[in-house]
Design a protein around this motif. Structure first.
Motif, mmCIF file in Angstrom:
data_model
loop_
_atom_site.group_PDB
_atom_site.id
_atom_site.type_symbol
_atom_site.label_atom_id
_atom_site.label_comp_id
_atom_site.label_asym_id
_atom_site.label_seq_id
_atom_site.Cartn_x
_atom_site.Cartn_y
_atom_site.Cartn_z
ATOM 1 N N PHE A 99 10.564 15.645 9.315
ATOM 2 C CA PHE A 99 11.609 15.032 9.009
ATOM 3 C C PHE A 99 12.488 15.092 10.384
ATOM 4 N N GLU A 100 13.647 13.847 10.266
ATOM 5 C CA GLU A 100 14.720 13.897 11.427
ATOM 6 C C GLU A 100 16.111 13.857 10.680
ATOM 7 N N ALA A 157 18.293 20.077 23.392
ATOM 8 C CA ALA A 157 19.147 20.554 22.363
ATOM 9 C C ALA A 157 18.974 19.597 20.839
ATOM 10 N N THR A 158 18.887 18.384 21.480
ATOM 11 C CA THR A 158 18.897 17.100 20.495
ATOM 12 C C THR A 158 17.513 16.820 20.110
ATOM 13 N N SER A 159 16.521 17.446 20.484
ATOM 14 C CA SER A 159 15.131 17.029 20.387
ATOM 15 C C SER A 159 14.506 18.152 19.508
ATOM 16 N N SER A 160 15.132 19.406 19.460
ATOM 17 C CA SER A 160 14.519 20.331 18.867
ATOM 18 C C SER A 160 14.982 20.353 17.245
ATOM 19 N N ASP A 161 14.798 21.410 16.596
ATOM 20 C CA ASP A 161 14.914 21.469 15.159
ATOM 21 C C ASP A 161 16.056 22.335 15.049
ATOM 22 N N GLN A 202 21.803 11.283 18.883
ATOM 23 C CA GLN A 202 21.310 12.607 18.813
ATOM 24 C C GLN A 202 20.603 12.896 17.412
ATOM 25 N N THR A 203 19.555 13.571 17.409
ATOM 26 C CA THR A 203 18.858 13.974 16.211
ATOM 27 C C THR A 203 18.205 15.271 16.185
ATOM 28 N N LEU A 204 18.123 15.914 15.085
ATOM 29 C CA LEU A 204 17.180 17.127 15.065
ATOM 30 C C LEU A 204 15.790 16.532 14.474
ATOM 31 N N VAL A 205 14.631 17.182 14.895
ATOM 32 C CA VAL A 205 13.420 16.920 14.384
ATOM 33 C C VAL A 205 12.823 18.084 13.965
ATOM 34 N N SER A 206 12.478 18.356 12.723
ATOM 35 C CA SER A 206 11.602 19.357 12.502
ATOM 36 C C SER A 206 10.517 19.823 13.215
ATOM 37 N N ALA A 207 9.961 20.989 13.214
ATOM 38 C CA ALA A 207 9.210 21.576 14.211
ATOM 39 C C ALA A 207 7.930 20.725 14.267
ATOM 40 N N PRO A 251 24.891 32.388 14.029
ATOM 41 C CA PRO A 251 24.685 31.444 12.815
ATOM 42 C C PRO A 251 23.789 30.148 14.022
ATOM 43 N N VAL A 252 22.828 29.611 13.322
ATOM 44 C CA VAL A 252 22.069 28.608 13.780
ATOM 45 C C VAL A 252 21.801 27.442 12.354
ATOM 46 N N ALA A 253 21.995 26.192 12.813
ATOM 47 C CA ALA A 253 21.261 25.241 12.009
ATOM 48 C C ALA A 253 19.955 24.716 12.066
ATOM 49 N N GLN A 254 19.056 24.839 11.270
ATOM 50 C CA GLN A 254 17.639 24.448 11.471
ATOM 51 C C GLN A 254 17.236 23.278 10.368
ATOM 52 N N LEU A 255 16.580 22.399 10.858
ATOM 53 C CA LEU A 255 15.951 21.513 10.261
ATOM 54 C C LEU A 255 14.434 21.756 9.677
ATOM 55 N N LEU A 256 13.935 22.335 8.603
ATOM 56 C CA LEU A 256 12.772 22.603 8.266
ATOM 57 C C LEU A 256 11.488 21.361 8.007
ATOM 58 N N ASP A 257 10.312 21.996 8.247
ATOM 59 C CA ASP A 257 9.443 20.764 7.894
ATOM 60 C C ASP A 257 9.411 20.269 6.383
#
Length: 860
Positions: A51-52, A26-30, A42-47, A132-138
């Motif tokens: 970006f992180e 969960a935390t290594s996905s975007d 924990q972080t989000l990483v774009s596809a 809903p989902v939150a997503q970090l884009l490239d």
């Protein structure tokens, strides 16, 4: 262990592994869903891992949620969520989607009710997301959307791109969404260690003819000029290339600017930093560092309203401010002292019946928030419309991408214009009929006139004695207005003063021809000449009560010449064996140099044996008089000291790289840094400066000039000077500003190290913060201080090739977490110093550079 127990142990281990797998997943996905959150590390990483997003702390106390580049070692933040409301413990706080599913929040998970510590603004009203989902884009955009809906940005329930912080990324929009009431603008950090909103913002004004402004709270600092179909008219460097495309959209729904990077290997960002500078950076992979591609404001003419209404600023002119033809200075005394903010006024009023227009080429169009724009009008109709409206003061085409199309009309005063040698566009200012005859221009259109108007030719081709006489009269009036002011009553024999002035200034121009041999032709120096009697009267015959300071060149006095502003008068000593060369050098150099961090020369006086330079007055005198004073040093808190360091660096960069001529100062020291009323630094005293050719690396001299303690080893020993010798002097200054101690005369107990050696010793021992001046107190940024000390030590390295260029220094100082090499041993002097600060004192002194001893005579 029984079989059942073993089975239970295996089952428990499997559960733990499964939970850990899903948590890691969960935390290594975007993406995170509505029932997931981020906490701690924990972080989000774009596809594509561009970006992180996660929690970070810039000062080890406060925690923020931000976005940064994933694979750039120089941690660079591009967005901060809770910049107004930091949290003190990232492990007890979580970042997640809000309860309504259309925004993001930070919660205190230890509170029983899950207290909301921060919440993003909602963008779409009445939205009811299901999953809903939150997503970090490239591209660096954090979005909230319905799961499975990845169609376009129009489907986003919320996005961080609508709420920028200090950085504009590709695909982001700077400007307005009028339908939703969104104003997307950049706002600086408070400081490199404090992401809270700072004083500086970069905003797009959609009124009139839209353009962007850099603000310092409620004060305009700089404007881009309006968009002309190709670029902002005040940014001639702005050109779409194969790597970058620029876009500007203006309609009833939205007004915005954005850019797109076409090269997948190129990383670019636009930011407004905490010192109030716009900067565009690109990442250079080979050097693993950010390169500054463009910045603003970069010179005096970028300062908003520098030359006032109807004044045109030109950095290639001397002085930089000039009145538009048909106008004269509103405040002549201040104008000739090179203070142009009052601007110009018309010499002849308009009569609204026979007025015409004077074409001005290569112009940054005037401030345009109150302008009228019609994209459907032709330029011919625009001229007619402006001519028939008595309040219209000028016009221009609105779009120059395919010829000239559209119409912009200005009403009221024309403000913040500047001229470019390469760039800008045509502008037509309205003048009276007599001015059109005198200066040449377009006769106003009427119903019987075809085309864009008739050009009124002045001179022999003017067609008639009346026109010629009018032209001659206008020329004589103009010549009279542009003649330098001579104040006071002259008691010398007629012509004596004029002969001495002409002789000296002719020498200056001849010297300029030799020095500026790369130019097509030298330019005369338009420097106002002042009457000696008026100066003597203003200084009360140069009495001590008006004296600001004294050096080997002579004395400096504070006075007000007649009704003009307060100035500083530098009187060259008649008994000085030096002088005439330094005087000529300073006149021909500083009269042409225009930068906010260089002191401004406003005039001179040359009468018989008197040689006097007149400068703008600096309220706090020299840096050394404040920095090394027990009673005044507390005025310089860390924020001001850092501002002084950055200002000196920018001024030196201008001399080395951005000015019309490459200048080596050769005498950079604390007493040659002046401080204005707001303690902003300005480099002064160019008597020892030298001009370098664009391809010249270094030079040698048999006449070593400068001040011990600031001189680079190669210069002190061999007379070899270059940009890197100025860099060495700057490094000494940085360490002096941090420590509040002079390099000369500073000896540490027992091992007799000077300031450079002491700073080097502390740095190697990891005790750099012990160098900080006690007068600063505890209110300082540790990262900034250590960065400045490291920059100082890099600049004073023994070998010139190891020292950084000033462009790298400026970039390092303005970066939040720069990557810097480790400094090597400095070139420093050991032994007893003679207590003097004058660069002109003549004495022998022993100087040791890494155990090599020589004796040098200071020629000044």
């Amino acid at each position: 262990m029984s079989g059942a127990a073993a089975l239970r142990a295996c089952f428990t281990l499997l559960i733990i592994i499964t939970i850990d797998f899903f948590a890691t997943s969960a935390t290594s996905s975007d993406t995170i869903s509505a029932n997931e959150s981020l906490a701690g590390d924990q972080t989000l990483v774009s596809a594509n891992e561009v970006f992180e997003l996660g929690f970070f702390t810039p000062d080890s106390t406060n925690y923020y949620v931000g976005i940064w580049y994933k694979n750039i070692p120089d941690r660079t933040y591009v967005w901060v969520a809770n910049r107004d409301t930091p949290v003190t413990n990232s492990s007890s706080s979580v970042f997640k989607i809000g309860d309504k599913g259309d925004n993001v929040v930070i919660l205190d998970q230890e509170a029983a009710t899950g207290t909301v510590l921060w919440s993003s603004n909602q963008t779409k009203a009445n939205s009811s997301p299901v999953n809903p989902v939150a997503q970090l884009l490239d591209n660096g955009n954090l979005v909230v959307r319905e799961e499975g809906d990845e169609s376009s940005s129009s489907g986003f329930l919320w996005q961080s791109f609508d709420f920028p912080t200090d950085t504009l990324l590709p695909d982001m929009k700077l400007g307005w969404d009028l339908s939703q009431g969104l104003d997307r603008f950049l706002n600086s950090w408070k400081s490199p260690q404090d992401p809270s909103p700072g004083d500086f913002s970069f905003k797009l004004d959609f009124h009139g003819y839209p353009e962007a402004f850099l603000w310092d709270q409620g004060k305009k600092l700089y404007r881009s000029g309006p968009w002309n179909g190709i670029r902002f008219s005040g940014v001639p460097e702005m050109k779409s290339t194969s790597d970058i495309d620029f876009t500007f959209v203006s309609d009833q729904q939205q007004v915005y600017y954005s850019y797109e990077v076409n090269n997948p290997n190129m990383i670019s960002r636009l930011t407004v930093n905490s010192t109030g500078t716009l900067q565009r950076f690109t990442w250079v992979e080979d050097s693993k560092s950010w390169s500054m591609f463009w910045d603003a404001p970069k010179d005096q003419c970028d300062d908003f309203g520098e030359c006032g209404p109807y004044g045109i600023c030109d950095t290639n002119g001397s002085p930089v401010c000039n009145c538009t033809s048909g106008f004269s200075p509103k405040n002549p005394q201040a104008w000739y002292l090179r203070e142009g903010s009052d601007g110009c006024v018309r010499e002849r009023e308009l009569d609204c019946s026979s007025d015409g227009f004077l074409p001005l080429k290569g112009l940054k169009l005037p401030e345009s928030s109150n302008a009228f724009v019609d994209m459907e009008m032709s330029l011919e109709d625009c001229q007619k419309g402006c001519a028939s409206n008595c309040s219209c003061t000028g016009y221009s085409s609105a779009n120059i991408s395919n010829g000239e199309a559209g119409c912009v009309m200005w009403f009221g005063d024309l403000l913040d214009m500047r001229h470019y040698l390469d760039g800008g566009q045509d502008f037509y200012v309205k003048l009276s009929a007599s001015d059109i005859v005198a200066y040449g221009g377009l006769v106003a259109q009427n119903s019987s006139t075809n085309g864009l108007g008739t050009l009124a030719i002045v001179g022999i081709a003017g067609g008639g004695g009346g026109v010629l006489l009018l032209a001659l009269a206008a020329f004589l009036m103009w010549k009279r207005k542009t003649m330098p002011i001579r104040r006071g009553r002259n008691t010398e024999p007629k012509g004596a003063r004029e002969r001495s002035q002409d002789f000296l200034l002719n020498e200056v121009v001849v010297s300029s021809k030799r020095e500026y041999s790369g130019e097509n032709k030298p330019e005369d120096i338009e420097l106002p000449l002042f009457d000696f009697n008026a100066i003597a009267s203003a200084t009360k015959n140069f009495c001590d009560e008006n004296k600001l300071g004294q050096g080997g060149f002579g004395c400096v006095y504070k006075c007000r010449i007649e009704e003009g502003p307060v100035v500083a008068v530098k009187r060259l000593s008649k008994n000085s064996g030096q002088g005439i060369e330094e005087f000529k050098n300073e006149v021909r150099l500083i009269a042409r140099l225009q930068h906010r961090n260089l002191v401004r020369l406003v005039g001179c006086c040359v009468e018989m044996d008197e040689k006097i330079l007149i400068y703008e007055y600096m309220e706090h005198k020299s840096l050394d008089s404040v920095l090394f004073s027990k009673t005044k040093s507390s005025m310089l808190n860390w924020e001001r000291r850092f501002n002084v360091i950055c200002g000196i660096a920018r001024g030196l960069l201008y001399l080395h790289q951005d000015s019309r001529f490459r200048i080596i100062h050769r005498d950079l020291k604390a007493s040659n840094i002046l401080l204005d009323g707001e303690l902003n630094p300005k480099i002064s005293d160019f008597g020892m400066a030298r001009i370098f050719g664009r391809d010249q690396v270094d030079a040698n001299t048999r006449r070593v000039v400068g001040t011990y303690g600031y001189m680079a080893p190669e210069y002190a020993m061999d007379g070899l000077f270059s940009e890197k010798s100025d860099v060495f002097s700057f490094g000494v200054l940085v360490l002096e500003i941090v420590s509040g101690k002079k390099n000369r005369g500073f000896y540490y107990a027992n091992n007799e190290l000077n300031l450079l050696g002491h700073a080097w010793k502390l740095w190697k021992e990891g005790k750099g913060l012990e160098l900080v001046d006690s007068a600063v107190g505890d209110a300082y940024s540790m990262n900034e201080v250590l960065r400045c000390i490291q920059v100082g030590l890099l600049c004073v390295q023994e070998h010139a090739d190891d020292r950084p260029a000033m462009s790298s220094v400026v970039l390092t100082l303005s970066s939040e977490n720069p990557t810097m090499p480790h400094p090597k041993s400095p070139g420093f002097c050991l032994g007893r110093a003679i207590e003097t600060d004058s660069s002109s004192s003549k004495h022998d002194e022993t100087c040791t550079v890494n155990q090599v001893t020589v004796t040098i005579l200071d020629a000044r």
